[in-house]
Design an enzyme around this catalytic site. Structure first.
Site, mmCIF file in Angstrom:
data_model
loop_
_atom_site.group_PDB
_atom_site.id
_atom_site.type_symbol
_atom_site.label_atom_id
_atom_site.label_comp_id
_atom_site.label_asym_id
_atom_site.label_seq_id
_atom_site.Cartn_x
_atom_site.Cartn_y
_atom_site.Cartn_z
ATOM 1 N N SER A 102 0.833 -1.207 0.000
ATOM 2 C CA SER A 102 0.000 0.000 0.000
ATOM 3 C C SER A 102 0.864 1.251 0.000
ATOM 4 C CB SER A 102 -0.877 -0.011 1.252
ATOM 5 O OG SER A 102 -1.449 1.249 1.471
ATOM 6 N N TYR A 114 -1.554 -0.123 10.179
ATOM 7 C CA TYR A 114 -1.827 -0.769 8.883
ATOM 8 C C TYR A 114 -0.626 -0.600 7.941
ATOM 9 C CZ TYR A 114 -3.706 -1.022 4.118
ATOM 10 O OH TYR A 114 -3.888 -1.306 2.788
HETATM 11 C C1 15L Z 1 -5.170 1.569 1.167
HETATM 12 O O1 15L Z 1 -4.148 0.940 1.354
HETATM 13 C C2 15L Z 1 -6.467 1.073 1.677
HETATM 14 O O2 15L Z 1 -6.544 -0.328 1.678
HETATM 15 C C3 15L Z 1 -7.659 1.620 0.951
HETATM 16 O O3 15L Z 1 -8.785 1.429 1.769
HETATM 17 C C4 15L Z 1 -7.520 3.090 0.533
HETATM 18 O O4 15L Z 1 -7.794 3.894 1.610
HETATM 19 C C5 15L Z 1 -6.161 3.384 -0.064
HETATM 20 O O5 15L Z 1 -5.093 2.807 0.646
HETATM 21 C C6 15L Z 1 -5.901 4.877 -0.248
HETATM 22 O O6 15L Z 1 -4.870 5.385 0.206
HETATM 23 O O7 15L Z 1 -6.736 5.524 -0.875
#
Ligand code: 15L
Length: 269
Positions: free
Chosen positions: A110, A136
């Protein structure tokens, strides 16, 4: 016939990817704790299991050509929840893949691995220090690190995709810059699957947004990824509803947007 195991297949990204990754000669083995919607159909197999269950994961990995690991929590949660689902869960996926002899794992990382990097650094390169914005984000740093360990120590091929925002359509003004169109997401996954021996790679996953340029696409392009989507198609309607983006809005202060806000401080979880 090839078999691709998708963890977290019932989640948001999994549900978007299923129809896009369907191919003749390919079985999608769909694993999730939650029931699939729609239920598994032609060319699909369903396994209801937790990614933290080693026995279930080893057996799910039997005969698999590649794992696409989307499972775990996708937003901020308490440390205990993140530790179990995301860190222990991701360890279990890599270790199960190793035990079952799976040659390749694509890990859904992410942008929140690097969420506290700032706009003066854009386009943010792949090789920057991790500055996670949440527990997270820390779990995704740990997942990338596990991927690197399993690649270097055991020869697993691992690609970590730092996904920005993969939804059917952009949901807010920030996503006009961070949107990963589902078709581009699937194209990027196919590019990863097509690599025979990529070793260990880290790429960003984002579309070619007019208001983008926040992260480097060099490593993704080196895999053959050429994004076609652009969130600008949604900009007029979104701006009519929410107003023009204000660049001094705190949501634009860091790459991670609202994940950097104080409402996600430990005391508030
Ligand atoms: C992520 O990693 C999340 O899983 C997702 O829910 C979004 O919030 C995304 O990032 C984001 O940054 O938009």
């Amino acid at each position: 016939m090839s078999t691709i195991l998708i963890t977290g297949a019932a989640g948001g990204v999994g549900t978007l990817m299923r129809p896009r990754l369907a191919r003749d000669g390919r079985v999608l083995r769909l694993l999730d704790l939650a029931p699939l919607d729609p239920a598994a159909g032609h060319g699909e197999e369903a396994i209801q299991a937790s990614i933290t269950d080693m026995d279930a994961m080893v057996s799910a990995c039997e005969g698999v050509d590649a794992v696409i690991h989307l499972g775990g929590l996708s937003t901020e949660h308490s440390w205990e929840q993140i530790l179990d689902a995301n860190i222990n869960g991701t360890y279990t996926v890599f270790e199960a893949a190793r035990r079952a002899g799976v040659p390749k794992v694509v890990f859904a990382s992410s942008n929140h691995v690097v969420g506290f990097h700032t706009p003066d650094e854009y386009p943010l390169p792949e090789a920057v220090v991790p500055l996670p914005d949440t527990y997270y984000g820390v779990s995704k740093v740990a997942g990338e690190a596990l991927g690197a360990l399993y690649a270097k120590r055991y020869g697993l091929n691992v690609i970590s995709i730092r996904i920005l925002s993969c939804f059917a359509a952009p949901r807010d003004l920030r996503m006009l810059s961070t949107w990963l169109a589902p078709d581009d997401g699937a194209q990027l996954l196919e590019a990863c699957l097509a690599q025979e021996k990529p070793g260990y790679r880290v790429v960003y996953g984002v579309s070619d947004n007019t208001r983008g340029g926040w992260v480097s696409l060099d490593s993704a392009r080196a895999l053959g990824y050429e994004p076609l989507g652009d969130a600008e198609a949604y900009a007029a309607a979104m701006i009519a509803e929410k107003g023009e983006p204000e660049l001094d809005d705190p949501v634009f202060a860091y790459l991670g947007g609202a994940f950097t806000f104080a409402n996600l401080d430990a005391d508030n979880l």
